[in-house]
Each structure stands twice: as structure tokens, then as C-alpha cells.
Design a protein around this motif. Structure first.
Motif, PDB file in Angstrom:
ATOM      1  N   ALA A 181       2.843  35.522 100.444  1.00  0.00           N
ATOM      2  CA  ALA A 181       4.238  35.216 100.779  1.00  0.00           C
ATOM      3  C   ALA A 181       4.336  33.828 101.407  1.00  0.00           C
ATOM      4  N   GLY A 182       3.405  33.502 102.280  1.00  0.00           N
ATOM      5  CA  GLY A 182       3.396  32.176 102.903  1.00  0.00           C
ATOM      6  C   GLY A 182       3.194  31.071 101.885  1.00  0.00           C
ATOM      7  N   LEU A 183       2.281  31.296 100.929  1.00  0.00           N
ATOM      8  CA  LEU A 183       2.054  30.300  99.884  1.00  0.00           C
ATOM      9  C   LEU A 183       3.290  30.138  98.997  1.00  0.00           C
ATOM     10  N   LEU A 184       3.956  31.247  98.704  1.00  0.00           N
ATOM     11  CA  LEU A 184       5.166  31.195  97.884  1.00  0.00           C
ATOM     12  C   LEU A 184       6.265  30.399  98.584  1.00  0.00           C
ATOM     13  N   VAL A 185       6.498  30.701  99.851  1.00  0.00           N
ATOM     14  CA  VAL A 185       7.531  29.984 100.609  1.00  0.00           C
ATOM     15  C   VAL A 185       7.149  28.513 100.750  1.00  0.00           C
ATOM     16  N   GLY A 186       5.884  28.242 101.016  1.00  0.00           N
ATOM     17  CA  GLY A 186       5.435  26.857 101.115  1.00  0.00           C
ATOM     18  C   GLY A 186       5.632  26.112  99.806  1.00  0.00           C
ATOM     19  N   GLY A 187       5.365  26.780  98.691  1.00  0.00           N
ATOM     20  CA  GLY A 187       5.596  26.163  97.387  1.00  0.00           C
ATOM     21  C   GLY A 187       7.069  25.861  97.144  1.00  0.00           C
ATOM     22  N   ILE A 188       7.938  26.790  97.526  1.00  0.00           N
ATOM     23  CA  ILE A 188       9.381  26.568  97.386  1.00  0.00           C
ATOM     24  C   ILE A 188       9.816  25.396  98.255  1.00  0.00           C
ATOM     25  N   TYR A 189       9.326  25.349  99.496  1.00  0.00           N
ATOM     26  CA  TYR A 189       9.643  24.216 100.384  1.00  0.00           C
ATOM     27  C   TYR A 189       9.209  22.899  99.733  1.00  0.00           C
ATOM     28  N   GLY A 190       8.020  22.894  99.136  1.00  0.00           N
ATOM     29  CA  GLY A 190       7.518  21.677  98.503  1.00  0.00           C
ATOM     30  C   GLY A 190       8.359  21.262  97.309  1.00  0.00           C
ATOM     31  N   LEU A 191       8.773  22.245  96.493  1.00  0.00           N
ATOM     32  CA  LEU A 191       9.602  21.925  95.329  1.00  0.00           C
ATOM     33  C   LEU A 191      10.967  21.387  95.730  1.00  0.00           C
ATOM     34  N   LEU A 192      11.493  21.873  96.842  1.00  0.00           N
ATOM     35  CA  LEU A 192      12.814  21.436  97.297  1.00  0.00           C
ATOM     36  C   LEU A 192      12.741  20.225  98.230  1.00  0.00           C
ATOM     37  N   ASN A 193      11.543  19.743  98.492  1.00  0.00           N
ATOM     38  CA  ASN A 193      11.326  18.627  99.425  1.00  0.00           C
ATOM     39  C   ASN A 193      11.921  18.918 100.801  1.00  0.00           C
ATOM     40  N   VAL A 194      11.718  20.130 101.267  1.00  0.00           N
ATOM     41  CA  VAL A 194      12.206  20.550 102.580  1.00  0.00           C
ATOM     42  C   VAL A 194      11.012  20.664 103.517  1.00  0.00           C
ATOM     43  N   ARG A 195      11.175  20.149 104.713  1.00  0.00           N
ATOM     44  CA  ARG A 195      10.104  20.293 105.703  1.00  0.00           C
ATOM     45  C   ARG A 195      10.203  21.663 106.348  1.00  0.00           C
ATOM     46  N   SER A 196       9.068  22.181 106.790  1.00  0.00           N
ATOM     47  CA  SER A 196       9.070  23.472 107.476  1.00  0.00           C
ATOM     48  C   SER A 196       9.878  23.367 108.769  1.00  0.00           C
ATOM     49  N   PRO A 197      10.410  24.488 109.256  1.00  0.00           N
ATOM     50  CA  PRO A 197      11.267  24.451 110.444  1.00  0.00           C
ATOM     51  C   PRO A 197      10.602  23.874 111.692  1.00  0.00           C
ATOM     52  N   ALA A 198       9.301  23.998 111.797  1.00  0.00           N
ATOM     53  CA  ALA A 198       8.596  23.472 112.962  1.00  0.00           C
ATOM     54  C   ALA A 198       7.345  22.746 112.474  1.00  0.00           C
ATOM     55  N   PRO A 199       6.919  21.722 113.200  1.00  0.00           N
ATOM     56  CA  PRO A 199       5.655  21.078 112.829  1.00  0.00           C
ATOM     57  C   PRO A 199       4.533  22.126 112.819  1.00  0.00           C
ATOM     58  N   PRO A 200       3.672  22.099 111.821  1.00  0.00           N
ATOM     59  CA  PRO A 200       2.653  23.143 111.676  1.00  0.00           C
ATOM     60  C   PRO A 200       1.808  23.374 112.927  1.00  0.00           C
ATOM     61  N   ILE A 201       1.363  22.327 113.601  1.00  0.00           N
ATOM     62  CA  ILE A 201       0.510  22.528 114.771  1.00  0.00           C
ATOM     63  C   ILE A 201       1.286  23.205 115.897  1.00  0.00           C
ATOM     64  N   VAL A 202       2.556  22.848 116.040  1.00  0.00           N
ATOM     65  CA  VAL A 202       3.368  23.469 117.082  1.00  0.00           C
ATOM     66  C   VAL A 202       3.555  24.955 116.775  1.00  0.00           C
TER      67      VAL A 202
END
Length: 84
Positions: free
Chosen positions: A10-31
Motif C-alpha cells: 500500500a505504501g509503495l502504491l501511494v508513493g507511486g501515485i504521489y510520484g506520478l502526480l508530482n506531489v510531495r509527501s505530507p511530511a518530510p520522510p525523516i520527520v
């Protein structure tokens, strides 16, 4: 193990969708990861302070979660040894 794989998928799917839409994740990954680590450590600390012996299981989420469903009961069988 299946639950972890589904979660990863599920995480990979959402990450792929974010990448296709050129959307950044809601929070910086390390945070986000540090926040999750803090949640797990806080949960383990409360478990330790309450006197639960298996703090590592709590930290690793190797515990059961109640889903509200009633446990199934075996069908009742008549007693063959008693006279009615």
C-alpha cells in the motif's frame, strides 16, 4: 507477515501515485519516520511503567488487537454420560 507485506505494498502504491502526480509527501520522510519512532518508544515506555513484562513485543507491535468481534463458540454437545 502478510499484514506487513500488504502495508508495504500500500505504501509503495501511494508513493507511486504521489510520484506520478508530482506531489510531495505530507511530511518530510525523516520527520515522519522520527515521529513514528517516537510513538513506538512512547508506547513501550508506558507499557514498561505499567509493569507489562513484554515491552519488546509492545515495541514491535507483536501483540493482539481486539477488533470488536465476538469469539466463535464451539457448538454445544449433549453430555453422553449423564441421564436426564
Amino acid at each position: 507477515m502478510k499484514l506487513y507485506l500488504v502495508s508495504l505494498g500500500a505504501g509503495l502504491l501511494v508513493g507511486g501515485i504521489y510520484g506520478l502526480l508530482n506531489v510531495r509527501s505530507p511530511a518530510p520522510p525523516i520527520v515522519a519516520l522520527l515521529g513514528l519512532l517516537g510513538i513506538l518508544l512512547g508506547e513501550a515506555a508506558v507499557s514498561y511503567l505499567r509493569g507489562h513484562p513484554d515491552v519488546l513485543a509492545s515495541l514491535g507491535h507483536r501483540k493482539t488487537f481486539h477488533n470488536g468481534a465476538k469469539p466463535e463458540r464451539e457448538p454445544s454437545r449433549p453430555d453422553s454420560g449423564s441421564a436426564g
